[in-house]
Design a protein around this motif. Sequence first.
Motif, PDB file in Angstrom:
ATOM      1  N   GLY A   1       8.737   1.373 -10.568  1.00 38.23           N
ATOM      2  CA  GLY A   1       9.916   2.093 -11.043  1.00 38.23           C
ATOM      3  C   GLY A   1      10.935   1.741  -9.802  1.00 38.23           C
ATOM      4  N   LEU A   2      12.105   1.351 -10.310  1.00 39.99           N
ATOM      5  CA  LEU A   2      13.065   1.079  -9.093  1.00 39.99           C
ATOM      6  C   LEU A   2      14.436   1.133  -9.906  1.00 39.99           C
ATOM      7  CD1 LEU A   2      13.006   0.044  -6.453  1.00 39.99           C
ATOM      8  CD2 LEU A   2      13.481  -2.373  -7.071  1.00 39.99           C
ATOM      9  N   ALA A   3      14.825   2.484 -10.090  1.00 42.22           N
ATOM     10  CA  ALA A   3      16.044   2.879 -10.590  1.00 42.22           C
ATOM     11  C   ALA A   3      17.077   2.975  -9.669  1.00 42.22           C
ATOM     12  CB  ALA A   3      15.858   3.904 -11.636  1.00 42.22           C
ATOM     13  N   ARG A   4      17.365   2.110  -8.785  1.00 47.16           N
ATOM     14  CA  ARG A   4      18.388   2.361  -7.724  1.00 47.16           C
ATOM     15  C   ARG A   4      19.374   1.074  -7.744  1.00 47.16           C
ATOM     16  NH1 ARG A   4      13.489   3.357  -4.434  1.00 47.16           N
ATOM     17  NH2 ARG A   4      13.550   1.501  -3.603  1.00 47.16           N
ATOM     18  N   GLU A   5      20.591   1.538  -7.287  1.00 47.76           N
ATOM     19  CA  GLU A   5      21.647   0.755  -7.082  1.00 47.76           C
ATOM     20  C   GLU A   5      21.599  -0.380  -6.403  1.00 47.76           C
ATOM     21  OE1 GLU A   5      25.177   3.139  -6.876  1.00 47.76           O
ATOM     22  OE2 GLU A   5      24.533   4.520  -8.560  1.00 47.76           O
ATOM     23  N   THR A   6      20.580  -0.321  -5.514  1.00 47.37           N
ATOM     24  CA  THR A   6      20.268  -1.541  -4.442  1.00 47.37           C
ATOM     25  C   THR A   6      19.255  -2.227  -5.078  1.00 47.37           C
ATOM     26  OG1 THR A   6      18.612   0.009  -3.415  1.00 47.37           O
ATOM     27  CG2 THR A   6      20.742   0.207  -2.370  1.00 47.37           C
ATOM     28  N   LEU A   7      19.050  -2.385  -6.362  1.00 42.82           N
ATOM     29  CA  LEU A   7      17.917  -3.001  -7.140  1.00 42.82           C
ATOM     30  C   LEU A   7      18.049  -4.694  -6.524  1.00 42.82           C
ATOM     31  CD1 LEU A   7      15.637  -3.436  -9.350  1.00 42.82           C
ATOM     32  CD2 LEU A   7      17.725  -3.638 -10.991  1.00 42.82           C
ATOM     33  N   HIS A   8      19.491  -5.257  -6.652  1.00 42.64           N
ATOM     34  CA  HIS A   8      19.591  -6.456  -6.521  1.00 42.64           C
ATOM     35  C   HIS A   8      19.094  -6.976  -5.207  1.00 42.64           C
ATOM     36  CE1 HIS A   8      23.107  -4.617  -5.395  1.00 42.64           C
ATOM     37  NE2 HIS A   8      23.633  -5.380  -4.742  1.00 42.64           N
ATOM     38  N   ARG A   9      19.384  -6.044  -4.065  1.00 43.82           N
ATOM     39  CA  ARG A   9      18.984  -6.309  -2.635  1.00 43.82           C
ATOM     40  C   ARG A   9      17.314  -6.346  -2.339  1.00 43.82           C
ATOM     41  NH1 ARG A   9      23.845  -3.546  -1.395  1.00 43.82           N
ATOM     42  NH2 ARG A   9      22.811  -1.699  -1.097  1.00 43.82           N
ATOM     43  N   GLU A  10      16.824  -5.469  -3.335  1.00 46.05           N
ATOM     44  CA  GLU A  10      15.350  -5.227  -3.097  1.00 46.05           C
ATOM     45  C   GLU A  10      14.373  -6.201  -4.012  1.00 46.05           C
ATOM     46  OE1 GLU A  10      14.427  -1.029  -3.059  1.00 46.05           O
ATOM     47  OE2 GLU A  10      16.166  -0.800  -3.313  1.00 46.05           O
ATOM     48  N   VAL A  11      15.132  -6.674  -4.960  1.00 51.34           N
ATOM     49  CA  VAL A  11      14.099  -7.738  -5.859  1.00 51.34           C
ATOM     50  C   VAL A  11      13.484  -8.909  -5.011  1.00 51.34           C
ATOM     51  CG1 VAL A  11      14.145  -9.266  -7.831  1.00 51.34           C
ATOM     52  CG2 VAL A  11      14.896  -7.066  -8.083  1.00 51.34           C
ATOM     53  N   PRO A  12      14.478  -9.433  -4.255  1.00 51.53           N
ATOM     54  CA  PRO A  12      13.902 -10.706  -3.368  1.00 51.53           C
ATOM     55  C   PRO A  12      12.336 -10.306  -2.597  1.00 51.53           C
ATOM     56  CG  PRO A  12      16.207 -10.579  -3.239  1.00 51.53           C
ATOM     57  CD  PRO A  12      15.710  -9.365  -3.870  1.00 51.53           C
TER      58      PRO A  12
ATOM     59  N   ARG B   1      24.986  -2.854 -13.143  1.00 49.70           N
ATOM     60  CA  ARG B   1      25.712  -4.157 -12.324  1.00 49.70           C
ATOM     61  C   ARG B   1      24.810  -4.953 -11.288  1.00 49.70           C
ATOM     62  NH1 ARG B   1      29.723  -0.316 -12.886  1.00 49.70           N
ATOM     63  NH2 ARG B   1      31.624  -1.169 -13.478  1.00 49.70           N
ATOM     64  N   SER B   2      23.678  -3.858 -10.534  1.00 43.79           N
ATOM     65  CA  SER B   2      22.815  -4.178 -10.010  1.00 43.79           C
ATOM     66  C   SER B   2      21.565  -5.155 -10.463  1.00 43.79           C
ATOM     67  CB  SER B   2      21.929  -3.268  -9.052  1.00 43.79           C
ATOM     68  OG  SER B   2      21.151  -3.532  -7.984  1.00 43.79           O
ATOM     69  N   ALA B   3      21.223  -4.812 -11.794  1.00 49.12           N
ATOM     70  CA  ALA B   3      20.423  -5.545 -12.308  1.00 49.12           C
ATOM     71  C   ALA B   3      20.793  -6.923 -12.823  1.00 49.12           C
ATOM     72  CB  ALA B   3      19.793  -4.834 -13.642  1.00 49.12           C
ATOM     73  N   ILE B   4      22.122  -7.046 -13.177  1.00 45.93           N
ATOM     74  CA  ILE B   4      22.782  -8.200 -13.346  1.00 45.93           C
ATOM     75  C   ILE B   4      22.522  -9.107 -12.160  1.00 45.93           C
ATOM     76  CG2 ILE B   4      25.016  -9.254 -14.010  1.00 45.93           C
ATOM     77  CD1 ILE B   4      25.642  -6.981 -15.943  1.00 45.93           C
ATOM     78  N   LEU B   5      23.062  -8.557 -11.065  1.00 49.73           N
ATOM     79  CA  LEU B   5      23.061  -9.383  -9.924  1.00 49.73           C
ATOM     80  C   LEU B   5      21.799  -9.840  -9.523  1.00 49.73           C
ATOM     81  CD1 LEU B   5      25.716  -7.368  -7.652  1.00 49.73           C
ATOM     82  CD2 LEU B   5      26.038  -9.807  -8.897  1.00 49.73           C
ATOM     83  N   ALA B   6      20.840  -8.937  -9.762  1.00 46.66           N
ATOM     84  CA  ALA B   6      19.209  -9.319  -9.710  1.00 46.66           C
ATOM     85  C   ALA B   6      18.728 -10.434 -10.700  1.00 46.66           C
ATOM     86  CB  ALA B   6      18.332  -8.092  -9.720  1.00 46.66           C
ATOM     87  N   ALA B   7      19.357 -10.597 -11.661  1.00 43.54           N
ATOM     88  CA  ALA B   7      18.659 -11.636 -12.841  1.00 43.54           C
ATOM     89  C   ALA B   7      19.309 -12.834 -12.762  1.00 43.54           C
ATOM     90  CB  ALA B   7      19.100 -10.828 -14.215  1.00 43.54           C
ATOM     91  N   GLU B   8      18.552 -13.679 -13.343  1.00 45.51           N
ATOM     92  CA  GLU B   8      18.931 -15.028 -13.524  1.00 45.51           C
ATOM     93  C   GLU B   8      19.149 -15.185 -14.960  1.00 45.51           C
ATOM     94  OE1 GLU B   8      15.519 -16.989 -10.411  1.00 45.51           O
ATOM     95  OE2 GLU B   8      15.016 -16.969 -12.589  1.00 45.51           O
ATOM     96  N   ARG B   9      18.358 -14.365 -15.876  1.00 45.68           N
ATOM     97  CA  ARG B   9      18.958 -14.542 -17.210  1.00 45.68           C
ATOM     98  C   ARG B   9      18.989 -12.943 -17.638  1.00 45.68           C
ATOM     99  NH1 ARG B   9      15.115 -19.151 -19.911  1.00 45.68           N
ATOM    100  NH2 ARG B   9      15.866 -20.786 -18.628  1.00 45.68           N
ATOM    101  N   VAL B  10      19.862 -12.732 -18.633  1.00 42.30           N
ATOM    102  CA  VAL B  10      20.134 -11.336 -19.229  1.00 42.30           C
ATOM    103  C   VAL B  10      19.890 -11.385 -20.756  1.00 42.30           C
ATOM    104  CG1 VAL B  10      21.919  -9.550 -19.728  1.00 42.30           C
ATOM    105  CG2 VAL B  10      21.648 -10.423 -17.382  1.00 42.30           C
ATOM    106  N   LEU B  11      19.179 -10.757 -21.248  1.00 47.84           N
ATOM    107  CA  LEU B  11      18.939 -10.505 -22.548  1.00 47.84           C
ATOM    108  C   LEU B  11      19.525  -9.290 -23.080  1.00 47.84           C
ATOM    109  CD1 LEU B  11      15.229 -11.605 -23.134  1.00 47.84           C
ATOM    110  CD2 LEU B  11      17.021 -12.805 -23.520  1.00 47.84           C
ATOM    111  N   ILE B  12      20.303  -9.252 -24.372  1.00 45.65           N
ATOM    112  CA  ILE B  12      20.864  -8.071 -24.824  1.00 45.65           C
ATOM    113  C   ILE B  12      20.246  -7.722 -26.109  1.00 45.65           C
ATOM    114  CG2 ILE B  12      23.342  -7.212 -25.211  1.00 45.65           C
ATOM    115  CD1 ILE B  12      24.504  -9.434 -23.756  1.00 45.65           C
TER     116      ILE B  12
END
Length: 212
Positions: free
Chosen positions: A63-74, A96-107
């Motif tokens: 579980g990682l529901a944090r706005e720092t997600l994109h910095r933690e994923v690597p 926004r953080s999830a988008i920055l973490a992702a290479e692909r986004v599914l909607i």
Amino acid sequence: MIVALLNQKGGVGKTTLALHLAGELARQGQRVLLIDADPQGSALDWAERRNREGLPRLFAMIGLARETLHREVPDLTAGVAHVVIDGPPRVTALVRSAILAAERVLIPVQPSPFDAWASAELLRLLDEARGWKPELSARFVLNRCIARTRLLADARHELAGVVPPALAASVGQRVVFARCMRSGRLAFELEPHSAAAHEITAFATELLEVGP
């Protein structure tokens, strides 16, 4: 591949798709991490049900529901082939953080005249993110479809000319998916030869094959 499933509209089956995508990739022999970035924690609840049943773990989950997600994923991807992010149901800083973490986004969208167009704010964020990540790709995916209905045909027609495009594969509205969420299992475990299981395989296969 790092793929985030996002939609500002709730009830589109986002968590069900995320779990089944992670499970299908794992079934194919890949090491997969699912990140539950939804504060509701539905994917974590599913994992807890699975644990109580004594079932083997198919893929890693945190579980990682944090706005720092994109910095933690690597820091979480060592030895992992694919990361699946189950995002929150509203447009927030976490999205926004999830988008920055992702290479692909599914909607994920349902075959409704309003569903695709309800994603306008999310699409705006995707356009904004491409300023920093020009390689970021996105796709609509039709979910919770009722086969051979006018709504499904209309939805395919409406999505034919939109940007981002829709995947050709779609996933039906099937009772087995509700059973999966209640039991901590996936469709290929409950009904391995079902239409649901075949749809998930087609969905994951296309996602792996599709270009930017």
